[in-house]
Design a protein around this motif. Structure first.
Motif, PDB file in Angstrom:
ATOM      1  N   GLU A 155     -12.240   6.629  -1.092  1.00 15.74           N
ATOM      2  CA  GLU A 155     -11.115   6.069  -0.344  1.00 15.74           C
ATOM      3  C   GLU A 155     -10.261   5.247  -1.309  1.00 15.74           C
ATOM      4  OE1 GLU A 155     -11.320   3.898   3.691  1.00 15.74           O
ATOM      5  OE2 GLU A 155     -11.493   2.361   2.136  1.00 15.74           O
ATOM      6  N   VAL A 156      -8.956   5.506  -1.312  1.00 15.27           N
ATOM      7  CA  VAL A 156      -8.023   4.764  -2.153  1.00 15.27           C
ATOM      8  C   VAL A 156      -7.073   4.015  -1.235  1.00 15.27           C
ATOM      9  CG1 VAL A 156      -6.275   4.892  -3.959  1.00 15.27           C
ATOM     10  CG2 VAL A 156      -8.170   6.541  -3.945  1.00 15.27           C
ATOM     11  N   GLU A 157      -7.168   2.686  -1.242  1.00 11.59           N
ATOM     12  CA  GLU A 157      -6.273   1.846  -0.455  1.00 11.59           C
ATOM     13  C   GLU A 157      -5.107   1.415  -1.334  1.00 11.59           C
ATOM     14  OE1 GLU A 157      -8.646  -0.868   2.437  1.00 11.59           O
ATOM     15  OE2 GLU A 157      -9.824  -0.630   0.587  1.00 11.59           O
ATOM     16  N   LEU A 158      -3.892   1.554  -0.821  1.00 12.68           N
ATOM     17  CA  LEU A 158      -2.675   1.196  -1.558  1.00 12.68           C
ATOM     18  C   LEU A 158      -2.311  -0.240  -1.197  1.00 12.68           C
ATOM     19  CD1 LEU A 158      -0.796   4.545  -0.943  1.00 12.68           C
ATOM     20  CD2 LEU A 158      -2.278   3.910  -2.869  1.00 12.68           C
ATOM     21  N   LEU A 159      -2.628  -1.187  -2.075  1.00 15.55           N
ATOM     22  CA  LEU A 159      -2.519  -2.605  -1.782  1.00 15.55           C
ATOM     23  C   LEU A 159      -1.109  -3.158  -1.920  1.00 15.55           C
ATOM     24  CD1 LEU A 159      -5.763  -3.818  -3.598  1.00 15.55           C
ATOM     25  CD2 LEU A 159      -5.493  -3.012  -1.233  1.00 15.55           C
ATOM     26  N   GLU A 160      -0.200  -2.402  -2.492  1.00 12.20           N
ATOM     27  CA  GLU A 160       1.174  -2.875  -2.657  1.00 12.20           C
ATOM     28  C   GLU A 160       1.925  -2.750  -1.348  1.00 12.20           C
ATOM     29  OE1 GLU A 160       2.476  -0.375  -5.906  1.00 12.20           O
ATOM     30  OE2 GLU A 160       2.309  -2.084  -7.250  1.00 12.20           O
ATOM     31  N   ASN A 219      -7.454  -3.445  -8.384  1.00  6.61           N
ATOM     32  CA  ASN A 219      -6.435  -4.200  -9.115  1.00  6.61           C
ATOM     33  C   ASN A 219      -5.342  -4.597  -8.123  1.00  6.61           C
ATOM     34  OD1 ASN A 219      -4.597  -1.943  -8.895  1.00  6.61           O
ATOM     35  ND2 ASN A 219      -5.562  -1.029 -10.694  1.00  6.61           N
ATOM     36  N   ASP A 220      -4.198  -5.065  -8.609  1.00  7.53           N
ATOM     37  CA  ASP A 220      -3.126  -5.515  -7.728  1.00  7.53           C
ATOM     38  C   ASP A 220      -2.531  -4.392  -6.893  1.00  7.53           C
ATOM     39  OD1 ASP A 220      -3.436  -8.047  -8.735  1.00  7.53           O
ATOM     40  OD2 ASP A 220      -1.745  -7.901 -10.119  1.00  7.53           O
ATOM     41  N   ARG A 221      -2.670  -3.154  -7.335  1.00  8.98           N
ATOM     42  CA  ARG A 221      -2.018  -2.022  -6.679  1.00  8.98           C
ATOM     43  C   ARG A 221      -2.923  -1.208  -5.775  1.00  8.98           C
ATOM     44  NH1 ARG A 221       0.204   1.190 -11.435  1.00  8.98           N
ATOM     45  NH2 ARG A 221       0.311   2.701  -9.780  1.00  8.98           N
TER      46      ARG A 221
END
Length: 104
Positions: free
Chosen positions: A94-99, A16-18
């Protein structure tokens, strides 16, 4: 995450966006993600007890000892190739923080 193709399989589970959540699965010892540079801060949640070998741009290889469910995080800009050092199938989330981490 990856700019080049390795033998590990990355499956996006949520985006999503985040954030983007990807499962990385290594079927056998020696499977790898391929060389890549992280564009975002990220965290990794191992789903196994074992080791990953990390090749770095300067030619060195380090070994990461992971514990099932024990997360670690890294900042954007990390460049490496991640290789399974295990004699069994293993995976991590893996969790990428897109904000943008900077305050508005």
């Amino acid at each position: 995450m990856c700019d080049t193709k390795g033998t590990a399989v990355g499956t996006v589970l949520l985006e999503n966006d985040r954030m983007r959540v990807t499962e990385w699965r290594f079927a056998k010892k020696g499977d790898n993600t391929g060389w890549h540079r992280h564009a975002y801060d990220y965290l990794v949640i191992p789903m196994f007890d074992g080791t990953l070998d990390i090749d770095l741009p300067d030619g060195t290889r380090v070994q990461a000892h992971l514990k099932n469910g024990v997360p670690y995080d890294r900042k954007a800009g990390v460049e490496h190739d991640v290789i399974s050092g295990n004699d069994f199938e293993c995976a991590f989330i893996e969790v990428e923080l897109l904000e943008d981490p900077r305050p508005a």
